[in-house]
Design an enzyme around this catalytic site. Structure first.
Site, PDB file in Angstrom:
ATOM      1  N   ASP A 134       9.705  -6.798  -0.060  1.00 21.59           N
ATOM      2  CA  ASP A 134       9.865  -5.354  -0.221  1.00 21.59           C
ATOM      3  C   ASP A 134      10.946  -5.119  -1.257  1.00 21.59           C
ATOM      4  O   ASP A 134      11.752  -6.021  -1.535  1.00 21.59           O
ATOM      5  CB  ASP A 134      10.254  -4.691   1.106  1.00 21.59           C
ATOM      6  CG  ASP A 134       9.858  -3.220   1.173  1.00 21.59           C
ATOM      7  OD1 ASP A 134      10.483  -2.415   0.453  1.00 21.59           O
ATOM      8  OD2 ASP A 134       8.945  -2.872   1.933  1.00 21.59           O
ATOM      9  N   TYR A 189      -3.253   8.523  -5.488  1.00 15.88           N
ATOM     10  CA  TYR A 189      -3.465   7.747  -4.270  1.00 15.88           C
ATOM     11  C   TYR A 189      -4.953   7.497  -4.055  1.00 15.88           C
ATOM     12  O   TYR A 189      -5.380   6.373  -3.765  1.00 15.88           O
ATOM     13  CB  TYR A 189      -2.867   8.488  -3.082  1.00 15.88           C
ATOM     14  CG  TYR A 189      -2.865   7.693  -1.797  1.00 15.88           C
ATOM     15  CD1 TYR A 189      -1.916   6.702  -1.583  1.00 15.88           C
ATOM     16  CD2 TYR A 189      -3.809   7.937  -0.799  1.00 15.88           C
ATOM     17  CE1 TYR A 189      -1.904   5.971  -0.413  1.00 15.88           C
ATOM     18  CE2 TYR A 189      -3.799   7.209   0.377  1.00 15.88           C
ATOM     19  CZ  TYR A 189      -2.849   6.222   0.571  1.00 15.88           C
ATOM     20  OH  TYR A 189      -2.859   5.493   1.734  1.00 15.88           O
ATOM     21  N   SER A 224      -7.723   2.530   2.108  1.00 17.29           N
ATOM     22  CA  SER A 224      -7.511   3.769   2.852  1.00 17.29           C
ATOM     23  C   SER A 224      -8.838   4.484   3.053  1.00 17.29           C
ATOM     24  O   SER A 224      -9.832   4.210   2.353  1.00 17.29           O
ATOM     25  CB  SER A 224      -6.550   4.676   2.068  1.00 17.29           C
ATOM     26  OG  SER A 224      -6.469   5.973   2.616  1.00 17.29           O
TER      27      SER A 224
END
Length: 297
Positions: A37, A152, A139
């Site tokens: 991260d 997105y 997604s």
């Protein structure tokens, strides 16, 4: 014995949200973890919580291939190889195509698509050697777009099709590839959008039935762990999201878009006005992390 017991799993975007909770769940099942991260402090805390004997944390930017190669090398040196990749790192931007900050739009694409490529590219030799598994986090947005979230939407559709192509390339090596498709999950990404934008909350409220509901992180993690253990082709959270994949052409048809189009003239200008007032097109956390990002080489 769990099928992930003793396996080495690379997770990007591991410091918070789905990444962190999935890391904890996999550690409880005996996995060893290579966690990456940009957000160093919570990443270090997570490694300390899981235990340095079970996990290592590497602060790096998925947009930088050399950094991901270095993270994988550390994992291979420490644990002997990489069995599973969870390409989870991702961000979102706010605002219409005319209003979103172009640099933020690019950053979303860089992290959500190029970052997935870098993650897989770096780990794939070891994953092939171990006949492992790759789960790319896409997604519901890959199936049905939302106005004001174009970066997105585009990036998650791209991530899904990247996984589809990768599956064809590595099947003969004994490597399985899946994509994860989630509706709204109660993660920092969704929490920050709700906090920043009245328009985002109104958009959720305007969605019909199940589409307006937010799912718990725990439910998402349970699905991810089950998908990793089963080397699943699709992980849908909640399960009804799978039907949206089959109905994608209907969702993006004139009939499917009719209800959304009723709300766009009211909600989208509100979102753009709120984005302008914020002075940013993404969450405050993402803006801060951009300052510590490694510049792509």
């Amino acid at each position: 014995m769990s099928s992930v017991d003793g396996k080495v799993i690379l997770i990007t975007g591991a410091a918070r949200g789905i990444g962190a909770h999935t890391a904890r769940a996999l550690a409880r099942k005996g996995a060893r973890l290579v966690l990456t991260d940009l957000d160093a402090e919570p990443l270090e805390a997570l490694v300390a919580e899981i235990g340095a004997d079970r996990a290592i944390g590497v602060t790096c930017d998925v947009c930088d291939l050399a950094s991901m190669e270095s993270a994988v090398a550390e994992g291979v040196e420490r644990f002997g190889g990489i069995d599973v990749v969870l390409a989870n790192a991702g961000i979102a931007s706010y605002g219409s195509v005319l209003a979103v900050d172009p640099s933020t739009f690019k950053r979303v694409i860089d992290i959500n698509i190029t970052g997935v490529f870098h993650t897989v590219r770096a780990a794939l030799p070891s994953v092939i050697e171990r006949r492992g598994y790759v789960l790319v986090v896409s997604s519901l947005a890959a199936y049905g777009p939302a106005p004001g979230l174009a970066a997105y939407n585009a990036s998650k559709a791209g991530a899904e099709h990247f996984a589809n192509a990768l599956r064809l390339e590595v099947a003969h090596h004994g490597v399985a590839v899946g994509s994860a498709h989630m509706s709204w999950i109660d993660t920092p990404l969704v929490q920050d959008a709700k906090k920043d934008l009245t328009a985002f909350n109104e958009m959720l409220a305007s969605l019909p039935g199940l589409l307006s509901k937010t799912t718990s992180v725990d439910a998402c993690v349970a699905a991810f762990v089950k998908g990793i253990e089963g080397r699943s082709r699709r992980v849908n959270v909640p399960g009804w999201v799978g039907a949206a994949g089959w109905l994608k052409r209907v969702i993006t048809s004139r009939v499917g878009e009719r209800e959304t189009l009723k709300h766009v003239p009211r909600i989208l200008p509100l979102m753009d006005a709120e984005v302008a007032a914020l002075g940013r097109s993404t969450s405050e956390r993402n803006t801060a992390l951009e300052d510590v990002a490694v510049s792509p080489k």
